[in-house]
Design an enzyme around this catalytic site. Structure first.
Site, short mmCIF file in Angstrom:
data_model
loop_
_atom_site.label_atom_id
_atom_site.label_comp_id
_atom_site.label_asym_id
_atom_site.label_seq_id
_atom_site.Cartn_x
_atom_site.Cartn_y
_atom_site.Cartn_z
N HIS A 157 0.83 -1.22 0.00
CA HIS A 157 0.00 0.00 0.00
C HIS A 157 0.86 1.27 0.00
O HIS A 157 0.43 2.30 0.49
CB HIS A 157 -0.94 0.03 1.21
CG HIS A 157 -1.70 -1.25 1.43
ND1 HIS A 157 -2.91 -1.51 0.84
CD2 HIS A 157 -1.38 -2.36 2.13
CE1 HIS A 157 -3.32 -2.72 1.20
NE2 HIS A 157 -2.40 -3.26 1.97
N SER A 278 15.20 20.97 -16.22
CA SER A 278 13.99 21.77 -16.46
C SER A 278 14.40 23.03 -17.21
O SER A 278 15.47 23.59 -16.95
CB SER A 278 13.36 22.14 -15.12
OG SER A 278 12.55 23.29 -15.26
N LYS A 284 16.30 21.34 -11.06
CA LYS A 284 15.60 20.09 -11.33
C LYS A 284 16.46 19.04 -12.04
O LYS A 284 17.28 19.35 -12.89
CB LYS A 284 14.36 20.34 -12.20
CG LYS A 284 13.22 21.05 -11.51
CD LYS A 284 12.61 20.28 -10.35
CE LYS A 284 11.85 19.05 -10.78
NZ LYS A 284 10.59 19.39 -11.44
N GLU A 291 9.54 7.92 -16.46
CA GLU A 291 8.15 8.36 -16.71
C GLU A 291 7.67 7.86 -18.06
O GLU A 291 6.51 7.47 -18.23
CB GLU A 291 8.07 9.88 -16.64
CG GLU A 291 8.27 10.41 -15.23
CD GLU A 291 8.48 11.90 -15.22
OE1 GLU A 291 7.53 12.64 -14.94
OE2 GLU A 291 9.61 12.35 -15.52
#
Ligand code: ARG
Length: 461
Positions: A157, A278, A284, A291
């Site tokens: 979980h 970024s 970043k 992804e």
């Protein structure tokens, strides 16, 4: 207009709109090698059964060589009537060998031809993809060996559950990929039937030899039923499923890397070469590969469900709907190839922050199950042990004292049990076979490496 392979039957030419919708040459030219290979086997068989003279066969074979060269080096000049790869090759062969060329399509239809080409293309592509999956497995195995006894919290979980060795976690993904490879090989086994000789749907009145072409093209056997041979796209649907499930597995690896690379987890640091920055935020470092591994799974599943929907309800035998098999198949293979390569690069350059992992895993609550199992070893029923520890956990969370203090002071548990809460102790407890302790993982790693050896023997056979 002129030059359509079926022009005899038609008084006029096709409309532009029909051509634009109908033409598959822009994408199915990708199968030119398979189409030409199939034609070579076909004309050789035609000559062997006496339907072509040796001279005609050789003229066609020479023309096929020329066409293959033109397609490979980009000098092939298409014409508007090149509806698909099959018509394009035949049209050009007939230009190069005008008399013999007219015989290349004897006892053959584009229906058995396309079924053959797609099968051969899929066979080559899956065979090519399997080692790329194996490469990711090897990366995982190498890292599992390199990280030694490092450990981290295991989650259910997405809540910290019990600590496990990092190698155990990495190998979990390796075993899932092992099943993917199994499925790819299974799929290749079932695909191993040549449809050539089924003709349009019913075979031929001419004395063709489908077993000869099957053998020449490296298939174990020819089809048993001509209707099935031209209608069957199971291997496309199956490949799309196998690639989708592989994509799902890669997406799960991707998702974990995304979490692990976050500031909140901090379990891994991504290599610069396999992460992005970024355009606005200078600090970043983004896990784009992970992804995309996660995102591409959606695209793969889309191809699978789309194609199953296309096939559903199609009456026997060939229907033009089936031309819709190629683009999803090609794209699924391309997508999986790119994802495997990039994800492997990302994985193999990962830096594991094992101290951060250990700090999280040493959270005393992660040893709660070990405490309950300690009580089982003292003779208590598990349920009772669970309740005793649960009570201490609640009291600790309410702020009465630390879990360590409560365990040490507990008449049921006491100082010996409290040692289970010391850093690095809990993870060593789960020594059961296939469990998450470093000791169990050592055995598992050997088993995984043995599996990789058997697997690679299967691949090279
Ligand atoms: N381009 C077609 C396909 O991809 C080839 C088969 C065409 N057959 C036919 N009867 N029109 O499916």
């Amino acid at each position: 207009m002129a030059g359509e392979l079926w022009e005899g039957r038609f008084a006029g030419g096709p409309s532009e709109a029909l051509q634009a919708l109908n033409d598959s040459f822009p994408f199915d030219r990708r199968m030119f090698r398979q189409d030409i290979e199939g034609s070579r086997a076909h004309v050789t068989m035609l000559a062997d059964v006496g339907l072509l003279s040796a001279g005609e066969r050789d003229e066609i074979l020479a023309a096929l060589n020329t066409v293959e060269g033109e397609m490979a080096d980009g000098s092939f000049v298409g014409v508007t009537s090149d509806e698909d790869i099959h018509t394009a090759v035949e049209r050009r062969v007939t230009e190069l060998a005008p008399d013999a060329g007219g015989k290349i399509h004897t006892a053959r239809s584009r229906n058995d031809q396309v079924a053959l080409d797609v099968r051969m293309w899929t066979r080559e592509e899956l065979t090519d993809l399997v080692p790329l999956v194996a490469r990711v497995q090897q990366t995982l195995a190498r890292q599992a060996a390199d990280v030694g006894e490092a450990y981290l919290p295991g989650y259910t979980h997405l809540q910290q559950a019990q600590s496990v060795s990092l190698a155990h976690h990495l190998l979990a993904h390796g075993w899932a990929l092992a099943r993917d490879i199994d499925r790819m090989l299974d799929c290749l086994d079932r695909l191993d039937v040549s449809p050539l000789g089924a003709g349009a749907l019913a075979g031929s009145s001419l004395p063709i030899d489908p077993a000869q072409t099957a053998a020449a093209l490296g298939f174990s056997k020819p089809f048993d039923n001509s209707l099935d041979a031209v209608s069957d796209r199971d291997y496309v649907a199956e490949s799309l499923f196998v690639l989708s499930l592989l994509g799902v597995h890669l997406s799960r690896i991707g998702e974990e890397l995304i979490l692990w690379a976050s500031t909140e987890f901090g379990f891994v640091t991504l290599d610069d070469a396999f992460s992005t920055g970024s355009s606005m935020m200078p600090q970043k470092k983004n896990p784009d590969i992970a992804e995309l591994a996660r995102g591409k799974a959606g695209r793969l599943i889309g191809h699978l469900t789309g194609f199953l929907t296309t096939l559903k309800g199609l009456p026997l035998t060939y229907n033009k709907d089936m031309q819709e098999d190629k683009e999803p198949l090609f794209d699924a293979c391309d997508t999986v190839r790119l994802t495997l390569l990039a994800l492997d690069g990302m994985l193999s350059t990962l830096q594991f922050n094992t101290e951060t992992m250990a700090a999280q895993a040493d959270n005393p609550y992660a040893a709660a199950t070990d405490l309950a199992e300690y009580l089982v070893q003292k003779g208590l029923p598990f349920r009772q042990g669970h309740a005793i520890v649960g009570d201490l956990v609640r009291r600790a969370l309410e702020g009465e004292a630390s879990l360590l203090e409560l365990v040490s002071a507990s008449p049921d548990l006491g100082p010996e049990a409290a040692e289970l809460l010391a850093p690095g102790v809990s993870v060593r407890q789960r020594t059961s076979p296939g469990g998450g302790s470093p000791a169990a993982t050592t055995v598992e790693l050997e088993a995984f490496q043995a599996h990789l050896r058997t697997q690679s023997a299967r691949l090279t056979r």
